[in-house]
Design a protein around this motif. Structure first.
Motif, PDB file in Angstrom:
ATOM      1  N   PHE A 328       0.809  -1.212   0.000  1.00  0.00           N
ATOM      2  CA  PHE A 328       0.000   0.000   0.000  1.00  0.00           C
ATOM      3  C   PHE A 328       0.846   1.267   0.000  1.00  0.00           C
ATOM      4  CE2 PHE A 328      -4.155   1.800   0.423  1.00  0.00           C
ATOM      5  CZ  PHE A 328      -4.989   0.764   0.087  1.00  0.00           C
ATOM      6  N   PHE A 329       2.038   1.177   0.546  1.00  0.00           N
ATOM      7  CA  PHE A 329       2.908   2.357   0.595  1.00  0.00           C
ATOM      8  C   PHE A 329       4.142   2.072  -0.259  1.00  0.00           C
ATOM      9  CE2 PHE A 329       0.293   2.579   4.367  1.00  0.00           C
ATOM     10  CZ  PHE A 329      -0.136   3.884   4.331  1.00  0.00           C
ATOM     11  N   THR A 330       5.291   2.541   0.179  1.00  0.00           N
ATOM     12  CA  THR A 330       6.508   2.277  -0.593  1.00  0.00           C
ATOM     13  C   THR A 330       6.756   0.772  -0.556  1.00  0.00           C
ATOM     14  OG1 THR A 330       8.193   2.172   1.127  1.00  0.00           O
ATOM     15  CG2 THR A 330       7.440   4.372   0.487  1.00  0.00           C
ATOM     16  N   LEU A 331       7.598   0.319  -1.410  1.00  0.00           N
ATOM     17  CA  LEU A 331       7.900  -1.112  -1.443  1.00  0.00           C
ATOM     18  C   LEU A 331       9.292  -1.340  -0.861  1.00  0.00           C
ATOM     19  CD1 LEU A 331       6.304  -1.339  -4.913  1.00  0.00           C
ATOM     20  CD2 LEU A 331       5.421  -2.469  -2.876  1.00  0.00           C
ATOM     21  N   ASP A 332       9.740  -0.350  -0.088  1.00  0.00           N
ATOM     22  CA  ASP A 332      11.066  -0.388   0.514  1.00  0.00           C
ATOM     23  C   ASP A 332      10.984  -1.088   1.876  1.00  0.00           C
ATOM     24  OD1 ASP A 332      13.409   0.141   1.904  1.00  0.00           O
ATOM     25  OD2 ASP A 332      13.612   2.164   1.093  1.00  0.00           O
ATOM     26  N   THR A 333      11.587  -2.249   1.963  1.00  0.00           N
ATOM     27  CA  THR A 333      11.521  -3.071   3.167  1.00  0.00           C
ATOM     28  C   THR A 333      11.971  -2.321   4.413  1.00  0.00           C
ATOM     29  OG1 THR A 333      12.304  -4.759   1.646  1.00  0.00           O
ATOM     30  CG2 THR A 333      12.057  -5.414   3.947  1.00  0.00           C
ATOM     31  N   SER A 334      12.937  -1.420   4.245  1.00  0.00           N
ATOM     32  CA  SER A 334      13.501  -0.733   5.416  1.00  0.00           C
ATOM     33  C   SER A 334      12.416   0.045   6.172  1.00  0.00           C
ATOM     34  CB  SER A 334      14.621   0.220   4.995  1.00  0.00           C
ATOM     35  OG  SER A 334      14.113   1.363   4.331  1.00  0.00           O
ATOM     36  N   GLU A 335      11.444   0.579   5.449  1.00  0.00           N
ATOM     37  CA  GLU A 335      10.399   1.362   6.110  1.00  0.00           C
ATOM     38  C   GLU A 335       9.542   0.488   7.023  1.00  0.00           C
ATOM     39  OE1 GLU A 335       8.029   4.001   3.961  1.00  0.00           O
ATOM     40  OE2 GLU A 335       9.740   5.125   3.211  1.00  0.00           O
ATOM     41  N   TYR A 336       9.286  -0.722   6.577  1.00  0.00           N
ATOM     42  CA  TYR A 336       8.412  -1.617   7.345  1.00  0.00           C
ATOM     43  C   TYR A 336       9.138  -2.170   8.571  1.00  0.00           C
ATOM     44  CZ  TYR A 336       5.610  -0.847   3.319  1.00  0.00           C
ATOM     45  OH  TYR A 336       4.895  -0.217   2.333  1.00  0.00           O
ATOM     46  N   ILE A 337      10.418  -2.483   8.388  1.00  0.00           N
ATOM     47  CA  ILE A 337      11.214  -2.968   9.527  1.00  0.00           C
ATOM     48  C   ILE A 337      11.235  -1.880  10.605  1.00  0.00           C
ATOM     49  CG2 ILE A 337      13.524  -3.632  10.333  1.00  0.00           C
ATOM     50  CD1 ILE A 337      14.059  -4.709   7.467  1.00  0.00           C
ATOM     51  N   ARG A 338      11.515  -0.653  10.182  1.00  0.00           N
ATOM     52  CA  ARG A 338      11.648   0.444  11.148  1.00  0.00           C
ATOM     53  C   ARG A 338      10.313   0.762  11.816  1.00  0.00           C
ATOM     54  NH1 ARG A 338      14.445   3.595   8.036  1.00  0.00           N
ATOM     55  NH2 ARG A 338      16.302   2.494   8.716  1.00  0.00           N
ATOM     56  N   TYR A 339       9.244   0.716  11.044  1.00  0.00           N
ATOM     57  CA  TYR A 339       7.928   1.032  11.620  1.00  0.00           C
ATOM     58  C   TYR A 339       7.543  -0.015  12.673  1.00  0.00           C
ATOM     59  CZ  TYR A 339       3.245   2.972  11.827  1.00  0.00           C
ATOM     60  OH  TYR A 339       2.088   3.557  12.261  1.00  0.00           O
ATOM     61  N   ALA A 340       7.761  -1.284  12.348  1.00  0.00           N
ATOM     62  CA  ALA A 340       7.445  -2.350  13.316  1.00  0.00           C
ATOM     63  C   ALA A 340       8.319  -2.204  14.560  1.00  0.00           C
ATOM     64  CB  ALA A 340       7.659  -3.719  12.674  1.00  0.00           C
ATOM     65  N   TYR A 341       9.566  -1.851  14.335  1.00  0.00           N
ATOM     66  CA  TYR A 341      10.525  -1.686  15.438  1.00  0.00           C
ATOM     67  C   TYR A 341      10.068  -0.590  16.404  1.00  0.00           C
ATOM     68  CZ  TYR A 341      14.948   0.008  17.516  1.00  0.00           C
ATOM     69  OH  TYR A 341      15.927   0.435  18.366  1.00  0.00           O
ATOM     70  N   LEU A 342       9.525   0.498  15.863  1.00  0.00           N
ATOM     71  CA  LEU A 342       9.154   1.649  16.695  1.00  0.00           C
ATOM     72  C   LEU A 342       7.736   1.573  17.270  1.00  0.00           C
ATOM     73  CD1 LEU A 342      10.672   4.479  14.465  1.00  0.00           C
ATOM     74  CD2 LEU A 342      11.581   3.634  16.643  1.00  0.00           C
ATOM     75  N   HIS A 347       3.434   2.345  21.394  1.00  0.00           N
ATOM     76  CA  HIS A 347       2.090   1.911  21.771  1.00  0.00           C
ATOM     77  C   HIS A 347       2.031   1.414  23.214  1.00  0.00           C
ATOM     78  CE1 HIS A 347      -1.939   0.466  21.178  1.00  0.00           C
ATOM     79  NE2 HIS A 347      -1.604  -0.760  21.472  1.00  0.00           N
ATOM     80  N   ASN A 348       3.108   0.762  23.648  1.00  0.00           N
ATOM     81  CA  ASN A 348       3.126   0.191  25.005  1.00  0.00           C
ATOM     82  C   ASN A 348       3.961   1.009  25.981  1.00  0.00           C
ATOM     83  OD1 ASN A 348       1.736  -2.597  24.601  1.00  0.00           O
ATOM     84  ND2 ASN A 348       3.183  -2.456  22.919  1.00  0.00           N
ATOM     85  N   ALA A 349       4.452   2.158  25.527  1.00  0.00           N
ATOM     86  CA  ALA A 349       5.310   3.010  26.363  1.00  0.00           C
ATOM     87  C   ALA A 349       6.426   2.194  27.014  1.00  0.00           C
ATOM     88  CB  ALA A 349       4.470   3.728  27.425  1.00  0.00           C
ATOM     89  N   ASN A 350       7.092   1.385  26.166  1.00  0.00           N
ATOM     90  CA  ASN A 350       8.150   0.515  26.678  1.00  0.00           C
ATOM     91  C   ASN A 350       9.265   0.376  25.643  1.00  0.00           C
ATOM     92  OD1 ASN A 350       9.782  -1.505  27.620  1.00  0.00           O
ATOM     93  ND2 ASN A 350       8.141  -2.991  27.968  1.00  0.00           N
ATOM     94  N   PRO A 351      10.411   1.050  25.865  1.00  0.00           N
ATOM     95  CA  PRO A 351      11.491   1.017  24.867  1.00  0.00           C
ATOM     96  C   PRO A 351      12.188  -0.333  24.748  1.00  0.00           C
ATOM     97  CG  PRO A 351      12.235   2.124  26.857  1.00  0.00           C
ATOM     98  CD  PRO A 351      10.764   1.857  27.046  1.00  0.00           C
ATOM     99  N   MET A 352      11.891  -1.253  25.671  1.00  0.00           N
ATOM    100  CA  MET A 352      12.563  -2.556  25.626  1.00  0.00           C
ATOM    101  C   MET A 352      11.915  -3.519  24.635  1.00  0.00           C
ATOM    102  SD  MET A 352      15.011  -2.267  27.694  1.00  0.00           S
ATOM    103  CE  MET A 352      15.582  -3.943  28.035  1.00  0.00           C
TER     104      MET A 352
END
Ligand SMILES: [Zn+2]
Length: 460
Positions: A328-342, A347-352
């Motif tokens: 649906f958005f860019t097809l650049d894998t790096s964006e999805y990895i980073r979004y999932a990572y953050l 959402h859970n207020a937990n950096p771990m």
């Protein structure tokens, strides 16, 4: 004897997983035919396999396994940037019915599927995705939708599991008014024809995997038939699960999607459940006890205002979670990895939550397992397929064994992928496609996008 040697790179094996995998400075990978022959130090492998016909100098680069994205709809590319009336999209339900169905899927043609899939496959390969799990949607492109899809994928050289969505939905008719089981039959037939050409356990780059749209666009009888079909064909199932508020399913069946799917017998270890957002503890129990694999698609879930999947809890329970993106958005894998990572930290207020190695596993080992391909892809290991990335990091700091994994969540961009091999074949070399003419692919995609947009009354 090897026939290709990649030398001098920082080799990130990810075998058995990202955390335990070896990281070899001045490393090398020897390839024979479609497979990895050996992984080791450059000096050692050069001494062993000298006078090779082909070699690639990967000095200054990371050498690693190709990324695996477990949920795509490549024809959706035709809807990128489409200037529609966004005021009509006030809920996910509107988005699904209008943007997803009316403005895209129901007017998708075979030619559109071919053009968009070639474009999407090119973009994904160039940013490091070597394998996808593709669900083609387009009820009016039947029969033959999958032959257009697979022709595109084959030309570009991507590895893919492919299926067509089985759905009882009638284009232009609300699913609350009427559905038609005969429509599902057409979908089964399309999948069957694909599986005859590309068996589920075949050795080629393309394999069949039955697509089923959802629990709410199919009757329990069709869901039961899907399980029977998958058992007969020995293929897995890909299905959207709990991406809409559970209230919808509860209203219809008095049950949640995982409950309906378990009761119809559809669930199993070969099921890839996409989204899994609005699930309660009991639903998670169902997914866990059935060994269901989850494809997490955080960016599209955010777009639809659907909420955030309980990924850290799923991982804690041992549920296999991988990453998808719907195209649906860019097809650049790096964006999805980073979004999932953050996302889960916020959402859970937990950096771990979801440390870098775990975010990266979502597109490597976890994703390979999700597709039943863990013996074949997901790491650099002798005997596995030579699906290999050579990445030249554009980093202000040294990329060393200690920093290589956090690079992927911190600064990695898809354009840093320089060379890509699939099955030992160089498909991207120094950032350019070797298999298709990129300009022609782009022109063809734009032409098909114009045709589709005009059907929506857009003057282009
Ligand atoms: Zn989807």
């Amino acid at each position: 004897m090897a026939d290709l040697l990649i030398t001098g790179g920082l080799v990130v094996t990810c075998e058995k997983d990202v955390l335990s995998g070896q990281i070899i400075p001045d490393g090398a990978v020897a390839v024979r035919g479609t497979k990895i022959l050996e992984v080791g130090g450059t000096a050692e492998l050069v001494a062993k396999y000298n006078k090779l016909p082909r070699s690639i100098d990967a000095s200054g680069c990371i050498v690693m396994p190709g990324f695996i994205i477990t949920h795509t709809h490549m024809p959706y590319v035709l809807g990128h940037n489409m200037p529609v009336d966004f005021s009509q999209l006030q809920s996910f339900w509107d988005m699904l019915q209008k943007m997803g169905w009316e403005w895209l899927e129901d007017i998708t043609t075979g030619e559109g599927i071919y053009a968009a899939s070639r474009y999407a496959a090119v973009k994904m390969l160039k940013s490091g995705t070597t394998t996808v799990c593709e669900m083609v949607e387009g009820p009016n492109a039947l029969p033959g939708a999958l032959s257009h899809s697979t022709r595109a994928i084959e030309e570009v050289g991507l590895r893919a599991q492919v299926g067509f969505e089985v759905t009882e939905r009638i284009p232009g008719v609300s699913i609350l008014e009427k559905m038609d089981p005969a429509r599902a039959e057409k979908g089964f037939l399309e999948n069957l024809e694909l599986l005859e050409r590309y068996p589920a356990k075949g050795e080629g780059r393309i394999q069949g995997r039955l697509g089923v749209h959802t629990a709410y666009t199919n009757s329990p009888e069709t869901l039961k038939a899907a399980r029977k079909f998958a058992d007969q064909q020995g293929c897995g199932i890909q299905i959207h699960v709990a991406e809409i508020p559970r209230a919808f399913l509860v209203e219809k069946y008095g049950k949640s999607a995982p409950q309906v799917l378990e009761e119809t017998g559809l669930l199993g270890t070969d099921v890839l459940a996409v989204h899994c957002i609005d699930v309660d503890d009991e639903d998670l129990d169902i997914l866990e006890r059935n060994g269901v694999k989850v494809a997490h698609t955080p960016m599209t879930n955010s777009l639809g205002g659907n909420g955030v999947a309980r990924v850290p809890e799923m991982l804690e329970r041992g549920i296999n979670v991988s990453l998808g993106h719907d195209c649906f958005f860019t097809l650049d894998t790096s964006e999805y990895i980073r979004y999932a990572y953050l996302l889960h930290k916020a959402h859970n207020a937990n950096p771990m939550l979801l440390p870098p190695f775990q975010a990266l596993d979502l597109v490597l080992g976890n994703a390979a397992r999700a597709l039943g391909l863990e013996e074949r892809i997901g790491s650099l290991s002798p005997g596995k397929r030579a699906d290999i990335l050579i990445i030249r990091p554009d980093s202000p700091t040294p990329i060393a064994p200690a920093s290589a994994i956090s690079y992927f969540t911190m600064t990695f961009l898809g354009r840093e992928v320089e060379t890509v091999l699939v099955d030992g074949q160089v498909v991207v070399e120094k950032g350019r496609m070797r298999t298709v003419d990129e300009e022609e692919v782009l022109q063809n995609c734009q032409e098909e996008a114009k045709k589709l947009w005009r059907k929506n009354g857009i003057d282009v």
